[in-house]
Design an enzyme around this catalytic site. Structure first.
Site, PDB file in Angstrom:
ATOM      1  N   GLY A 207       0.833  -1.208   0.000  1.00  0.00           N
ATOM      2  CA  GLY A 207       0.000   0.000   0.000  1.00  0.00           C
ATOM      3  C   GLY A 207       0.859   1.246   0.000  1.00  0.00           C
ATOM      4  CG  ASN A 208      -0.224   4.635  -1.630  1.00  0.00           C
ATOM      5  OD1 ASN A 208      -0.958   5.433  -1.063  1.00  0.00           O
ATOM      6  ND2 ASN A 208      -0.572   4.000  -2.742  1.00  0.00           N
ATOM      7  NE  ARG A 209       3.705   8.350   5.165  1.00  0.00           N
ATOM      8  CZ  ARG A 209       4.456   9.443   5.265  1.00  0.00           C
ATOM      9  NH1 ARG A 209       5.580   9.535   4.601  1.00  0.00           N
ATOM     10  NH2 ARG A 209       4.076  10.439   6.018  1.00  0.00           N
ATOM     11  CB  SER A 210      -2.698   8.097  -0.517  1.00  0.00           C
ATOM     12  OG  SER A 210      -3.905   8.784  -0.716  1.00  0.00           O
TER      13      SER A 210
END
Ligand code: CTP
Length: 398
Positions: A207-210
């Protein structure tokens, strides 16, 4: 935009205390809130709370309609941009449906030409009663909006339909109606938000930090300017915004399909989502067991959504850059044939991911470069939408 006025009709349901929060949130959003209470409501919640929160006098009796000191000498029914009845009892719904006007609240409902939005709250049996259902149907057919009721625990201790809708849901519908004549009225906007999750196995993902804040701010601001919004959102811990069509997705592939489905109807596509550029080539159907030594996972490129969806008149992308902001963003604008790109410098700790603020650089096809100061994400959203309005006009003129 002129100051918008909501007349908030509060009737005698236990949920009347929740209308104080509703009045507060509307006031914080810059709306002038004029509260009208039925006599029963005054037994459940204090007039003084509404007066203190809204800064306007609270009306409870018919005689105030002719009071020379009434709100700017204009009657409530005329001043309203929206008449919101929250909570609405079965009794009030019935009166509004047949046009009875025996107190200030129902008199205002009959006299106003403003849109009416009703948030019912009552015991399940009263809500399900054929009389109430027939009244609701009549009102809906006349264009009256309803938000809720929800199912849940009721004041009586029972469980069922009739619970006052959550305040954010009511706010969403109210803002949508207030913005109905905005500069994006009748425009269909598809907006993406949040990060995608690419499955490694049934329990793990890349995933990512958005956080989805920027995309959701754009969707809400567009809704409040009258747009018909489809929000395609990756998983977020934020409450789902209302007054729009929300399509939850998980992976980049889900998002691609959702955008492809929504794009033929869209006037503009704004890709604020942080879409994974790579996904595990072969997600394991079983949970991976740890073993000695390192683990390697083969990743393959996902399809670039913006690049592949080109059948929308106005397309806006985002670029998150930690170096060479202008060159990289301009290159993306060009490669994906975008109308506008919103570039963020992610090396700055005070803005960007998870922050409530943002500052960005807007680059369009003509090469014009605009730097915004640090603004709230809502203000940045409105700034981007100002540009989208211009691009839509240009696209329509072609
Ligand atoms: N985007 C997309 N589909 C993808 C990946 C990104 O539509 N599979 C969109 C994003 O929503 C964003 C823009 O493309 O609007 C970002 O472009 P991209 O080239 O992916 O930038 P970065 O994600 O920052 O990637 P890079 O590592 O190339 O800088």
């Amino acid at each position: 935009m002129h100051e918008r006025h909501v007349v908030l009709g509060v009737s005698g349901s236990i949920a009347a205390y929740k209308a104080v929060d509703l009045a507060s949130k509307l006031t914080q959003a810059g709306v002038a809130v004029h509260v009208v209470m039925t006599e029963a409501a005054t037994k459940l919640v204090g007039e003084a709370s509404f007066r203190a929160i809204t800064g306007y006098p609270v009306s409870t009796s018919m005689f105030e309609l002719t009071n020379p000191h009434s709100i700017e000498h204009i009657s409530l029914s005329e001043i309203a941009d929206l008449f919101l009845i929250a909570p609405a009892t079965a009794n009030v719904i019935a009166k509004v449906a047949v046009g009875l006007a025996d107190d200030l609240l129902t008199c205002t409902a009959l006299a106003t030409r403003a849109p009416i939005l009703i948030a019912p709250a009552m015991h399940t049996a009263m809500w399900e009663n054929a009389a109430t259902q027939a009244n609701v149907k009549t009102l809906r057919e006349r264009g009256v909006g309803f938000v809720g009721p929800d199912e849940g625990r009721l004041a009586s201790g029972g469980y069922g339909a009739g619970r006052f809708a959550p305040v954010p849901d009511i706010l969403g519908e109210a803002h949508k109606l207030l913005g109905a004549n905005g500069d994006l009225a009748s425009k269909k906007l598809v907006i993406t938000a949040g990060g995608t999750r690419e499955a490694i196995d049934p329990v793990r993902f890349l995933g990512n930090r958005s956080t989805g804040k920027m995309g959701v701010a754009l969707a809400k601001a567009a809704r409040d300017r009258g747009a018909d919004v489809t929000l395609i959102s990756g998983p977020t811990d934020r409450s789902t915004p209302t007054g729009m069509n929300v399509i939850p997705i998980t992976s980049a592939d889900d998002m691609l399909r959702a955008v492809q489905d929504a794009s033929p109807e869209a006037d503009a596509l704004i890709m604020a989502a942080a879409v994974a550029d790579y996904a595990p080539a072969k997600p394991s159907p079983e949970k991976l067991k740890k073993e000695d030594g390192p683990l390697s996972i083969d990743l393959e490129r996902t399809i670039d959504i913006l690049d592949s969806v080109r059948n929308v008149p106005v397309r806006v992308g985002f670029a998150a850059e930690s170096q060479d902001l202008l060159e990289n963003a301009a290159q993306k604008l060009d490669a994906k044939g975008l109308d506008l790109i919103v570039a963020n410098d992610i090396s700055r700790p005070d803005i960007g991911f998870a922050s409530d603020h943002n500052a960005c650089t807007l680059i369009d096809r003509s090469g014009s470069i605009e730097n915004t100061p640090i603004l709230s994400k809502r203000e940045v959203a409105n700034h981007i939408l100002d540009r989208v309005v211009g691009l839509l006009d240009r696209a329509a003129a072609k």
